[in-house]
Design a protein around this motif. Structure first.
Motif, mmCIF file in Angstrom:
data_model
loop_
_atom_site.group_PDB
_atom_site.id
_atom_site.type_symbol
_atom_site.label_atom_id
_atom_site.label_comp_id
_atom_site.label_asym_id
_atom_site.label_seq_id
_atom_site.Cartn_x
_atom_site.Cartn_y
_atom_site.Cartn_z
ATOM 1 N N THR A 18 0.835 -1.215 0.000
ATOM 2 C CA THR A 18 0.000 0.000 0.000
ATOM 3 C C THR A 18 0.864 1.258 0.000
ATOM 4 N N SER A 19 1.932 1.262 0.805
ATOM 5 C CA SER A 19 2.831 2.419 0.890
ATOM 6 C C SER A 19 3.538 2.666 -0.433
ATOM 7 N N LEU A 20 4.030 1.592 -1.055
ATOM 8 C CA LEU A 20 4.726 1.715 -2.341
ATOM 9 C C LEU A 20 3.780 2.211 -3.427
ATOM 10 N N SER A 21 2.555 1.719 -3.400
ATOM 11 C CA SER A 21 1.557 2.131 -4.389
ATOM 12 C C SER A 21 1.232 3.614 -4.243
ATOM 13 N N ALA A 22 1.065 4.070 -2.990
ATOM 14 C CA ALA A 22 0.764 5.481 -2.731
ATOM 15 C C ALA A 22 1.932 6.365 -3.161
ATOM 16 N N ALA A 23 3.157 5.896 -2.871
ATOM 17 C CA ALA A 23 4.348 6.670 -3.251
ATOM 18 C C ALA A 23 4.461 6.780 -4.770
ATOM 19 N N GLU A 24 4.164 5.675 -5.462
ATOM 20 C CA GLU A 24 4.238 5.661 -6.930
ATOM 21 C C GLU A 24 3.196 6.608 -7.535
ATOM 22 N N GLN A 25 1.982 6.575 -6.977
ATOM 23 C CA GLN A 25 0.929 7.478 -7.459
ATOM 24 C C GLN A 25 1.315 8.932 -7.236
ATOM 25 N N SER A 26 1.878 9.214 -6.048
ATOM 26 C CA SER A 26 2.321 10.578 -5.743
ATOM 27 C C SER A 26 3.407 11.030 -6.705
ATOM 28 N N LYS A 27 4.342 10.111 -7.012
ATOM 29 C CA LYS A 27 5.432 10.421 -7.931
ATOM 30 C C LYS A 27 4.906 10.719 -9.325
ATOM 31 N N ARG A 28 3.947 9.886 -9.774
ATOM 32 C CA ARG A 28 3.356 10.100 -11.094
ATOM 33 C C ARG A 28 2.636 11.434 -11.159
ATOM 34 N N LYS A 29 1.907 11.742 -10.090
ATOM 35 C CA LYS A 29 1.192 13.018 -10.027
ATOM 36 C C LYS A 29 2.160 14.184 -10.082
ATOM 37 N N LEU A 30 3.262 14.099 -9.340
ATOM 38 C CA LEU A 30 4.275 15.158 -9.309
ATOM 39 C C LEU A 30 4.907 15.316 -10.694
ATOM 40 N N ASN A 31 5.234 14.177 -11.322
ATOM 41 C CA ASN A 31 5.826 14.232 -12.654
ATOM 42 C C ASN A 31 4.879 14.866 -13.659
ATOM 43 N N PHE A 32 3.581 14.559 -13.527
ATOM 44 C CA PHE A 32 2.595 15.138 -14.437
ATOM 45 C C PHE A 32 2.573 16.651 -14.317
ATOM 46 N N PHE A 33 2.532 17.164 -13.087
ATOM 47 C CA PHE A 33 2.488 18.613 -12.888
ATOM 48 C C PHE A 33 3.789 19.279 -13.293
ATOM 49 N N ASN A 34 4.918 18.605 -13.073
ATOM 50 C CA ASN A 34 6.202 19.157 -13.514
ATOM 51 C C ASN A 34 6.261 19.283 -15.028
ATOM 52 N N LEU A 35 5.753 18.257 -15.718
ATOM 53 C CA LEU A 35 5.726 18.316 -17.185
ATOM 54 C C LEU A 35 4.844 19.447 -17.656
ATOM 55 N N PHE A 36 3.706 19.618 -16.995
ATOM 56 C CA PHE A 36 2.782 20.699 -17.358
ATOM 57 C C PHE A 36 3.430 22.060 -17.133
ATOM 58 N N LYS A 37 4.138 22.187 -16.006
ATOM 59 C CA LYS A 37 4.794 23.453 -15.680
ATOM 60 C C LYS A 37 5.900 23.768 -16.682
ATOM 61 N N GLU A 38 6.690 22.747 -17.046
ATOM 62 C CA GLU A 38 7.756 22.965 -18.020
ATOM 63 C C GLU A 38 7.184 23.389 -19.359
ATOM 64 N N LYS A 39 6.059 22.761 -19.737
ATOM 65 C CA LYS A 39 5.437 23.102 -21.005
ATOM 66 C C LYS A 39 4.960 24.542 -20.998
ATOM 67 N N GLU A 40 4.459 24.998 -19.850
ATOM 68 C CA GLU A 40 3.899 26.343 -19.742
ATOM 69 C C GLU A 40 4.985 27.409 -19.742
ATOM 70 N N THR A 41 6.140 27.123 -19.173
ATOM 71 C CA THR A 41 7.135 28.171 -18.985
ATOM 72 C C THR A 41 8.368 28.032 -19.867
ATOM 73 N N ASP A 42 8.393 27.038 -20.738
ATOM 74 C CA ASP A 42 9.567 26.834 -21.587
ATOM 75 C C ASP A 42 9.134 26.646 -23.032
ATOM 76 N N PRO A 43 9.174 27.684 -23.898
ATOM 77 C CA PRO A 43 9.737 28.994 -23.577
ATOM 78 C C PRO A 43 8.792 29.819 -22.688
ATOM 79 N N TYR A 44 9.332 30.891 -22.120
ATOM 80 C CA TYR A 44 8.584 31.692 -21.156
ATOM 81 C C TYR A 44 7.519 32.527 -21.874
ATOM 82 N N MET A 45 6.263 32.090 -21.803
ATOM 83 C CA MET A 45 5.160 32.811 -22.429
ATOM 84 C C MET A 45 3.922 32.739 -21.528
#
Length: 200
Positions: A18-45
């Motif tokens: 259960t702990s590993l599954s929750a950690a993996e889901q959290s990691k995937r969620k974080l990666n998703f938002f990081n990708l979205f943020k990079e897309k939004e600000t690179d290039p800076y517009m």
């Protein structure tokens, strides 16, 4: 006791999965938002590709297309009035369709959550000093690098209302001719004074 041990093993195994599954889901969620943020600000517009961020490129584009530069000083990610200005007017299709025909749109931003490249940061600070910008959002309208008008964010304006306001603050062709004549006269006088002082 022999029955308790298997039960403890099962409980421990369930907890670890259960702990590993929750950690993996959290990691995937974080990666998703990081990708979205990079897309939004690179290039800076932050306001989209309708708004340029490089002053010199905007000036050159305006000169080539015989347009004004509509220069917006903003704090895109922290100032509530800048956020309202963007949300209610600057991102609206009605405004962009009008503005792209009349202006080259230029964003001079001072974000807090995004670290601007040093060159862009220095450019924006220099422009704020040059045009004496003390509050945001603020708009300076240029033609051939001369200030022809300034404007403000009008609270509760729709895009249509704001277009009418901008048309009101822009000088007429006759007034623009007068401003150009005065500017050129001052320029010639300064050049004459410099020439006179260098000969003395």
């Amino acid at each position: 006791m022999s029955r308790i041990r298997p039960l403890l093993v099962i409980l421990l195994f369930t907890f670890l999965v259960t702990s590993l599954s929750a950690a993996e889901q959290s990691k995937r969620k974080l990666n998703f938002f990081n990708l979205f943020k990079e897309k939004e600000t690179d290039p800076y517009m932050p306001y989209g590709d309708a708004y340029m961020v490089n002053y010199q490129e905007a000036v050159e584009k305006a000169a080539a297309e015989d347009k004004h530069v509509f220069m917006i000083f903003a704090g895109s990610d922290w100032n509530k009035y800048c956020k309202k200005f963007y949300r209610h007017i600057l991102r609206k299709k009605k405004w962009i369709d009008y503005a792209e025909k009349r202006f080259v749109l230029l964003l001079i931003d001072s974000p807090k959550e995004y670290e601007l490249p040093q060159e862009l940061k220095e450019q924006n600070e220099a422009l704020k000093k040059k045009w004496k910008i003390h509050g945001i959002p603020a708009i300076v309208i240029l033609k051939d690098e001369q200030k022809v008008a300034h404007a403000n964010y009008m609270n509760n304006h729709t895009a249509c209302m704001y277009i009418k306001y901008i048309e009101y603050v822009l000088p007429s062709p006759k007034r623009w001719a007068q401003l150009t004549f005065l500017f050129n006269s001052k320029k010639e006088k300064r050049a004459a004074r410099k020439g006179g002082s260098s000969t003395n």
